[in-house]
Design an enzyme around this catalytic site. Structure first.
Site, mmCIF file in Angstrom:
data_model
loop_
_atom_site.group_PDB
_atom_site.id
_atom_site.type_symbol
_atom_site.label_atom_id
_atom_site.label_comp_id
_atom_site.label_asym_id
_atom_site.label_seq_id
_atom_site.Cartn_x
_atom_site.Cartn_y
_atom_site.Cartn_z
ATOM 1 N N LEU A 125 1.548 6.967 10.294
ATOM 2 C CA LEU A 125 2.362 5.797 9.950
ATOM 3 C C LEU A 125 2.992 5.929 8.568
ATOM 4 C CD1 LEU A 125 -0.035 2.940 11.165
ATOM 5 C CD2 LEU A 125 2.022 3.791 12.317
ATOM 6 N N GLY A 126 2.334 6.640 7.678
ATOM 7 C CA GLY A 126 2.853 6.794 6.326
ATOM 8 C C GLY A 126 1.998 7.758 5.533
ATOM 9 N N LYS A 182 -6.744 4.639 7.157
ATOM 10 C CA LYS A 182 -6.348 5.375 5.949
ATOM 11 C C LYS A 182 -7.356 6.482 5.683
ATOM 12 C CE LYS A 182 -4.835 3.572 1.880
ATOM 13 N NZ LYS A 182 -4.896 2.973 0.524
ATOM 14 N N ASP A 186 0.074 -2.583 -8.268
ATOM 15 C CA ASP A 186 1.082 -1.725 -7.637
ATOM 16 C C ASP A 186 1.899 -2.532 -6.634
ATOM 17 O OD1 ASP A 186 2.452 0.642 -7.374
ATOM 18 O OD2 ASP A 186 1.130 1.458 -5.840
#
Length: 758
Positions: free
Chosen positions: A434-435, A456, A554
């Protein structure tokens, strides 16, 4: 009793202690070692030249008379006092490029490339002063201000200190180094009722309240300090004076109880200056030059002295086992280690730069130790190392287990097994990605119950993967908010940590605003305002509604996910910081993404909730302009969206950068109000920015009014400074262009940042 092990050459420099019992009292004399005594007796100046001015040693290449210094830049003018009792004072004396005489009071000269000097304090004590006080601190070549041992301070209430620095030489790219600006602002809360005689400063953090500080880059040679009044204040009667100065870090620490009194009685403070042999470049060039008088003499080594990005000169140091002045014709002299009797048994033989021990039978080594004892020590050392390895492994394992149990007690996220997640991702197939980011990869996973999740996976060898993993685990275990991505669990069995989240179907805000392979359609203004309000609400919750204040650190479009209903979900808490409720800030290494970083945090390392406010202001600007936060493809003055946006608002040309596909006559009023709110979020000073709670309230009010245009005037919910016409501001005459992005010439403060994408 504690024993310390140290290298042999360090042990030789330890002072020898002699204890004598006299009348029942233990009297201790500390005598210098032989090496230290020999060093003190070695010559420091050229033959026939004086090596002292008062109590300051003047070593060659410096000197006080013609023929006693290497070059005119090293001339020390030793001035006598006005009375016989006064010590002579050494001044570094030379001519500037404009032929002005420069005299700098020297207090110490180190052969390690440092000079300790006294520099004046810039002071203003008139409450009605409206013009700046300026002090110039020039240094001749090859001298530069130390960037590691000095700080720039501004002290007082309502003070503005501006440091302009000139850096000669070239950078690694071969271009001339840019001048630098440092701005320090101070404030004092005006909370008195007219009786300001009892106002007392108690904050000693030097983070803006009565004191502010900033560091220097390397290679600064000429400094101009300007002190002015940044704002009127009621505290002038208690603290009438303001100060701006450069000072050695170890010699000045701000204390509200003593600093104001000390500064009022002081005209100069110590500063550390770097010096080098700079007439023929760094070591390699100087050694190859046929015309150079290479400064490093016998038994010494040449060291490039990195005053700027590209070394411009060098210094000399004695090799190990030698001492003295490496610049003198005879060079460094051998240390006779045998004088300090380093051999516990046997006899010592001195050799050039070293020594050896002639040991009796049964002993070995430089200090003649018993062989059997040596073997025992080695075996014991190996045993201790093995025990530490086993212990640390168990500690890590049980620490992770305890942490998982703690988290299960907080919000009971699940514990997944490695095999289950491998099957869910088809063995982490690239088609499930996905990323990707600097700390890991996010995969789409399908669990046995057909539930879709996001997994993740930290990168193997990522230097801070464990810290990021634990940080995100702890933070998300405490959060329960509809606009924050939900943590479902974790896996502790794998080589690298794994975190499992709810799957957000519609990608990131970045993809929707800026496009992803031209497959994403543009978001309407109504959706953009909804996403902004929901994101602001989530950040406000993090800042004020949890067990500890959570600063995301962030905030960016890539970290805002959208579900099928375009509901915002704030994600990626790997860089987040938890601050106890009794604190308002924390000192930490700067982390974030270029274009979104709060410049105040970037300068001071002081992280507060207002750093998230600044980053969110950049996201607002992205939503209105559809431009990325930072791009090297744009002209230099427009690379930073924050700078471009503020300039456009202040110069009344915001319509030139708005996204014409989402802004129309029907929503221009709401867009104008959001633009003013974004400008407030992008203020230079964190204290002048609104809180995220205020931002969320205003955005939600704008949504309501946009849906009911006949209701209350939109300006009713805006702050007093925004109750202006829809011209969106007037040109600014502020001077903080290089750190906030306002209009005018830009002097970039170069710094490193960490860009995180997941």
């Amino acid at each position: 009793m504690r024993f310390c092990l140290q290298p042999l050459h360090e042990k030789l420099l330890m002072p020898q202690v002699i204890a004598l019992p006299i009348l029942g009292v233990l009297v201790v004399f500390v005598l210098p070692t032989t090496a230290e005594a020999d060093q003190a007796l070695l010559p420091q100046a050229l033959l026939g030249c004086s090596d002292h001015c008062g109590n300051v040693t003047i070593p060659y290449p410096f000197g006080m008379a013609k023929g006693c210094y290497r070059g005119p830049e090293f001339f020390i003018n030793c001035t006598t006092g006005t009375t016989p009792d006064e010590e002579p004072i050494p001044y570094l004396t030379t001519r500037s490029g404009t032929d002005d005489l420069i005299q700098i009071h020297v207090t110490n000269i180190s052969l390690k490339g440092e000079l300790h000097v006294l520099q004046p304090i810039t002071r203003a004590c008139d409450a009605d002063l409206n013009v700046g006080r300026e002090t110039d601190l020039p240094l001749p070549p090859p001298f530069t201000f130390s960037n590691t041992k000095n700080n720039f301070f501004t002290i007082g209430c309502g003070s503005s200190g501006n440091l302009l620095g000139f850096r000669p030489g070239l950078g690694l790219d071969g271009h001339t180094l840019s001048n630098i600006h440092r701005y320090c602002f101070t404030f004092c809360d005006d909370n008195s009722s007219g009786n300001d005689t009892d106002l007392v400063i108690t904050d000693d953090s030097c983070s803006g309240f009565a004191c502010s500080l900033s560091s220097l880059p390397s290679g600064v040679q000429y400094i101009s300090i300007i002190l002015s009044r940044s704002m009127p204040t009621n505290w002038y009667s208690s603290y009438p004076c303001r100060y701006a100065f450069l000072a050695e870090k170890s010699e000045f620490t701000f204390s509200p109880n003593t600093s104001f009194q000390q500064l009022s009685n002081t005209s100069h403070l110590p500063v550390v200056v770097n010096w080098e042999i700079g007439d023929h470049g760094p070591c390699d060039l100087a050694q190859r030059s046929k015309h150079a008088d290479f400064a490093c003499k016998g038994n010494s080594t040449c060291i490039n002295w990195p005053n700027v990005t590209r070394p411009t000169g060098y210094i000399c140091q004695c090799k190990e086992g030698y001492q003295g002045n490496p610049y003198l014709p005879d060079g460094c002299q051998d240390i006779d280690e045998c004088k300090s009797n380093p051999c516990s048994a046997g006899s010592c033989v001195n050799t050039p730069g070293n020594y050896s021990c002639i040991c009796p039978n049964g002993m070995k080594g430089r200090s003649c130790k018993d062989k059997s004892k040596t073997i025992v020590i080695i075996v014991m050392g190996i045993s201790v190392i093995l025990a530490l390895l086993v212990g640390s492994s168990c500690s890590i394992y049980w620490g992770m287990k305890q942490r998982s149990l703690l988290i299960m007690g907080l919000r009971q996220p699940g514990i997944f097994c490695a095999e289950e997640l491998e099957k869910a991702t088809n063995n982490y197939d690239d088609g499930r990605v996905l990323g990707k980011g600097s700390y890991g990869i996010v995969y789409k996973g399908i669990l046995p119950n057909n539930k879709t999740v996001a997994i993740k996976k930290s990168k193997i060898g990522a230097p801070t993967q464990s810290e990021q993993f634990v940080n995100e685990l702890v933070v998300l275990s405490e959060i329960n908010h509809r606009n924050v991505v939900r943590l479902l669990g974790c896996c502790l069995e794998t080589e690298v940590p794994l975190l499992v989240y709810e799957f957000i179907t519609n990608g990131t805000l970045f993809e929707h605003v800026h496009g992803k392979e031209n497959k994403r359609s543009s978001l309407t203004w109504e959706f953009r305002l909804k996403i902004a309000a929901e994101t602001a609400g989530a950040l406000a919750y993090l800042h004020s509604s949890t067990f500890m204040q959570i600063i995301h650190r962030d905030v960016k479009a890539m970290n805002i996910l959208l579900d099928e209903n375009y509901t915002a979900k704030v994600s990626d808490f790997g860089a987040s910081v938890l601050i106890p409720l009794d604190q308002t800030q924390i000192v930490t290494f700067v982390e974030g993404t270029l274009g979104y970083l709060d410049p105040a945090y970037l300068q001071s390392n002081q992280l507060t909730e207002k750093s998230d406010v600044y980053s969110f202001g950049v996201v607002l600007a992205e939503l209105m302009t559809s431009k990325v936060a930072f791009s090297y493809d744009r002209p230099e003055s427009e690379r930073s969206l924050a700078r471009m946006f503020v300039c456009a608002v202040e110069e009344e040309r915001l319509n030139h950068i708005l996204d014409g596909d989402v802004v129309s006559e029907g929503n221009i009023e709401t867009v104008s109000n959001v633009a003013r709110l974004a400008k407030r979020c992008l203020k230079l000073k964190g204290e002048e920015r609104p809180t995220m709670r205020e931002v969320a309230t205003e955005l939600e009010g704008m949504r309501i009014m946009a849906n009911h245009p006949q209701g209350t005037n939109a300006d009713d919910d805006l702050g007093p400074e925004d109750q202006t016409s829809l011209s969106l501001g007037s040109p600014s005459n502020t001077s903080d262009d290089d750190v906030r992005g306002d209009c005018g010439p830009c002097t970039t403060i170069t710094t490193g940042t960490t860009s995180r994408s997941i």
